[in-house]
Design an enzyme around this catalytic site. Sequence first.
Site, PDB file in Angstrom:
ATOM      1  N   LYS A 191       0.860  -1.194   0.000  1.00 61.55           N
ATOM      2  CA  LYS A 191       0.000   0.000   0.000  1.00 61.55           C
ATOM      3  C   LYS A 191       0.892   1.238   0.000  1.00 61.55           C
ATOM      4  O   LYS A 191       1.479   1.595   1.026  1.00 61.55           O
ATOM      5  CB  LYS A 191      -0.913   0.050   1.227  1.00 61.55           C
ATOM      6  CG  LYS A 191      -1.951   1.171   1.086  1.00 61.55           C
ATOM      7  CD  LYS A 191      -2.403   1.773   2.380  1.00 61.55           C
ATOM      8  CE  LYS A 191      -1.726   3.048   2.761  1.00 61.55           C
ATOM      9  NZ  LYS A 191      -1.853   4.200   1.865  1.00 61.55           N
ATOM     10  N   GLU A 267       9.454   1.427  10.833  1.00 66.71           N
ATOM     11  CA  GLU A 267      10.473   2.481  10.648  1.00 66.71           C
ATOM     12  C   GLU A 267       9.721   3.789  10.774  1.00 66.71           C
ATOM     13  O   GLU A 267       8.900   4.117   9.920  1.00 66.71           O
ATOM     14  CB  GLU A 267      11.097   2.400   9.248  1.00 66.71           C
ATOM     15  CG  GLU A 267      11.786   1.102   8.912  1.00 66.71           C
ATOM     16  CD  GLU A 267      13.145   0.965   9.538  1.00 66.71           C
ATOM     17  OE1 GLU A 267      13.665   1.938  10.105  1.00 66.71           O
ATOM     18  OE2 GLU A 267      13.689  -0.155   9.480  1.00 66.71           O
ATOM     19  N   CYS A 302      13.536  11.278   7.081  1.00 61.47           N
ATOM     20  CA  CYS A 302      13.383  10.843   8.477  1.00 61.47           C
ATOM     21  C   CYS A 302      14.669  11.057   9.281  1.00 61.47           C
ATOM     22  O   CYS A 302      14.609  11.328  10.471  1.00 61.47           O
ATOM     23  CB  CYS A 302      12.970   9.385   8.515  1.00 61.47           C
ATOM     24  SG  CYS A 302      14.029   8.336   7.526  1.00 61.47           S
ATOM     25  N   GLU A 399       8.794  16.331  15.242  1.00 61.52           N
ATOM     26  CA  GLU A 399       9.269  16.159  13.869  1.00 61.52           C
ATOM     27  C   GLU A 399       8.472  17.069  12.943  1.00 61.52           C
ATOM     28  O   GLU A 399       7.255  16.921  12.825  1.00 61.52           O
ATOM     29  CB  GLU A 399       9.107  14.696  13.444  1.00 61.52           C
ATOM     30  CG  GLU A 399       9.767  14.417  12.116  1.00 61.52           C
ATOM     31  CD  GLU A 399       9.512  13.009  11.623  1.00 61.52           C
ATOM     32  OE1 GLU A 399       8.393  12.498  11.802  1.00 61.52           O
ATOM     33  OE2 GLU A 399      10.433  12.418  11.043  1.00 61.52           O
TER      34      GLU A 399
HETATM   35  P1  NAD Z   1       2.151   8.502   7.713  1.00 66.84           P
HETATM   36  O1  NAD Z   1       2.315   7.732   8.948  1.00 66.84           O
HETATM   37  O2  NAD Z   1       1.124   9.579   7.679  1.00 66.84           O
HETATM   38  O3  NAD Z   1       1.768   7.545   6.501  1.00 66.84           O
HETATM   39  C1  NAD Z   1       2.585   6.437   6.156  1.00 66.84           C
HETATM   40  C2  NAD Z   1       1.725   5.364   5.541  1.00 66.84           C
HETATM   41  O4  NAD Z   1       0.823   4.889   6.538  1.00 66.84           O
HETATM   42  C3  NAD Z   1       0.864   5.872   4.376  1.00 66.84           C
HETATM   43  O5  NAD Z   1       0.813   4.871   3.383  1.00 66.84           O
HETATM   44  C4  NAD Z   1      -0.485   6.064   5.036  1.00 66.84           C
HETATM   45  O6  NAD Z   1      -1.565   5.962   4.145  1.00 66.84           O
HETATM   46  C5  NAD Z   1      -0.500   4.932   6.044  1.00 66.84           C
HETATM   47  N1  NAD Z   1      -1.416   5.150   7.165  1.00 66.84           N
HETATM   48  C6  NAD Z   1      -1.764   6.318   7.748  1.00 66.84           C
HETATM   49  N2  NAD Z   1      -2.650   6.097   8.749  1.00 66.84           N
HETATM   50  C7  NAD Z   1      -2.865   4.766   8.801  1.00 66.84           C
HETATM   51  C8  NAD Z   1      -3.673   3.908   9.615  1.00 66.84           C
HETATM   52  N3  NAD Z   1      -4.457   4.389  10.585  1.00 66.84           N
HETATM   53  N4  NAD Z   1      -3.629   2.589   9.400  1.00 66.84           N
HETATM   54  C9  NAD Z   1      -2.845   2.073   8.449  1.00 66.84           C
HETATM   55  N5  NAD Z   1      -2.079   2.813   7.625  1.00 66.84           N
HETATM   56  C10 NAD Z   1      -2.078   4.148   7.800  1.00 66.84           C
HETATM   57  O7  NAD Z   1       3.580   9.053   7.313  1.00 66.84           O
HETATM   58  P2  NAD Z   1       3.951   9.923   6.037  1.00 66.84           P
HETATM   59  O8  NAD Z   1       3.468  11.311   6.280  1.00 66.84           O
HETATM   60  O9  NAD Z   1       3.557   9.224   4.793  1.00 66.84           O
HETATM   61  O10 NAD Z   1       5.540   9.891   6.069  1.00 66.84           O
HETATM   62  C11 NAD Z   1       6.275  10.749   6.850  1.00 66.84           C
HETATM   63  C12 NAD Z   1       6.768  10.034   8.082  1.00 66.84           C
HETATM   64  O11 NAD Z   1       7.514   8.898   7.703  1.00 66.84           O
HETATM   65  C13 NAD Z   1       7.700  10.858   8.926  1.00 66.84           C
HETATM   66  O12 NAD Z   1       7.370  10.703  10.275  1.00 66.84           O
HETATM   67  C14 NAD Z   1       9.057  10.249   8.647  1.00 66.84           C
HETATM   68  O13 NAD Z   1      10.006  10.421   9.651  1.00 66.84           O
HETATM   69  C15 NAD Z   1       8.704   8.832   8.454  1.00 66.84           C
HETATM   70  N6  NAD Z   1       9.754   8.129   7.706  1.00 66.84           N
HETATM   71  C16 NAD Z   1      10.540   7.246   8.380  1.00 66.84           C
HETATM   72  C17 NAD Z   1      11.565   6.584   7.723  1.00 66.84           C
HETATM   73  C18 NAD Z   1      12.431   5.573   8.442  1.00 66.84           C
HETATM   74  O14 NAD Z   1      13.082   4.792   7.772  1.00 66.84           O
HETATM   75  N7  NAD Z   1      12.450   5.559   9.753  1.00 66.84           N
HETATM   76  C19 NAD Z   1      11.794   6.835   6.370  1.00 66.84           C
HETATM   77  C20 NAD Z   1      10.976   7.750   5.720  1.00 66.84           C
HETATM   78  C21 NAD Z   1       9.949   8.389   6.395  1.00 66.84           C
END
Ligand code: NAD
Length: 496
Positions: A191, A267, A302, A399
């Site tokens: 997804k 992650e 991140c 963040e």
């Molecule tokens: P997000 O958590 O909003 O979304 C990530 C994914 O989760 C998306 O596909 C989203 O649709 C899904 N999602 C959201 N709510 C959900 C739920 N209730 N149930 C299931 N799935 C759900 O994050 P984002 O805004 O897409 O990405 C930014 C974040 O990602 C930042 O916090 C960043 O630090 C983190 N990030 C971490 C790494 C790492 O390797 N640690 C790498 C890149 C980004």
Amino acid sequence: MLPTTLAQWQTYCQKLSKEGRAFIQGQYKAAQSGKTFDCINPANSEKIADIAACDQADVELAVKAARNSFETGTWRDMSPKARKQVLLRLADLMEAHKQELAALETLDMGKPISESLSVDIPGSADVVRWHGEAVDKVYDEVAPTPANVLATVTREPIGVVAAITPWNFPLWIACWKIAPALATGNSVVLKPSEKASLTAIRLAALAKEAGIPDGVFNVVPGFGHTVGKALALHKDVDSLVFTGSTRTARQLMIYAGESNMKRVWLEAGGKNPNIIFADCPDLDKAARAAASGCFYNQGEVCVAGTRLLVERSIHDAFLEKVVEAAKSFKPGNPLDPATNMGALVDTGHQASVLDYIKVGSEAGATLCLGGKAPTDTGAFVEPTIFSGVSNKMRIAQEEIFGPVMAVIPFDSEEEAIAIANDSDYGLGAGLWTGNLGRAHRVAKALRAGSVWINNYNDGDMTVPFGGFKQSGNGRDKSFHALDKYTELKTTWIELG
Ligand code: NAD
């Protein structure tokens, strides 16, 4: 020949096909509800494509396809060497389609085309190739048992893997998940983020062309609260691998507990310290790395070094150098090959970043650079630097995920370590010193999954990546990634 000007890229992008449907059982399919949502170019707010707004019904189909393919063993039971050949073909195809994939990535999430071309797409192909090449070099174990027993410890694929991924490196992070999952014989439902789905959807067709059997790799676009939640609660998903925010990560642990205790690998976010000691051997290099470590990819990284800790005796001179280095990041049209800073992913995220900048000013931090949206259209934000930040301020604790740096002074090694570790997160950390003993001492004391000494955010596929504390668990990349996609089986054989 790759386009070399903005006009050439714009012409190319107009003609580019933008598939937005789900990919299930080897075929593109509209959402069963028939619903779609708009995919918007964040650089100009224009609609690019319709994306299938999938839901529970589509997740059911995709998980069923993945389960059937796993049980029939068409992929799982292929020799590792044969799976390797397919993954190597996929990596070759990704490289052959570099221009198309780079254009889709840049249109969809706003990153500069030069970076999509030189970093994201080759990086993604490299991940697929690395895991393909690695998988027929992994041996199982024979345990040191008594002579009348033979005990083996073998790795087996876990089954159906659901991967939920973010928008900041859409294809690259998807490949961090799907490449080891497929290499080890699992079937996958991916997804992608609703904010950047195009390259994942395109990847599915390339995977089929490379020889991944139908049903083994499925892509279901849609929202977190529909598709993501349905996957996380699904009783026939064996492992859930995720990259995204800490808030969503926490929720996924709850869903796993409420359903089938599927393995959950997370992650999540970061608020990473980059520590500059006065004995840093090259302050100019450190300043350039501090700026790119914070503003690269519009700060949507991140492990961005968003907390810059500077020893007080060099604070003012170093701040000047960092501000100068940051000025080289100029927001511009992401399709222009000369642009080195694109648009944020959407105007909603832009508003959130601008709001944090207001919060920083109101808390009493000094705005040294940027702080504004440079244009009326598009989701751009200038590189922004605050000095005089206390680590207790929200801009140092939360963040922001945009181009905002918080500069924090310190007086001693102990204080630098204490400030660095005073965070809910523990993803990455940098430190700059010419003192070998200090380098080892501080690296050991930092609570972070990756520590960079005299560089920031360097690395490759040979080293694991992941976080301590609320930055998550498990590791992507390297052989350590295999832990997420395999179960260990002990077989104890009585020899008589
Ligand atoms: P997000 O958590 O909003 O979304 C990530 C994914 O989760 C998306 O596909 C989203 O649709 C899904 N999602 C959201 N709510 C959900 C739920 N209730 N149930 C299931 N799935 C759900 O994050 P984002 O805004 O897409 O990405 C930014 C974040 O990602 C930042 O916090 C960043 O630090 C983190 N990030 C971490 C790494 C790492 O390797 N640690 C790498 C890149 C980004």
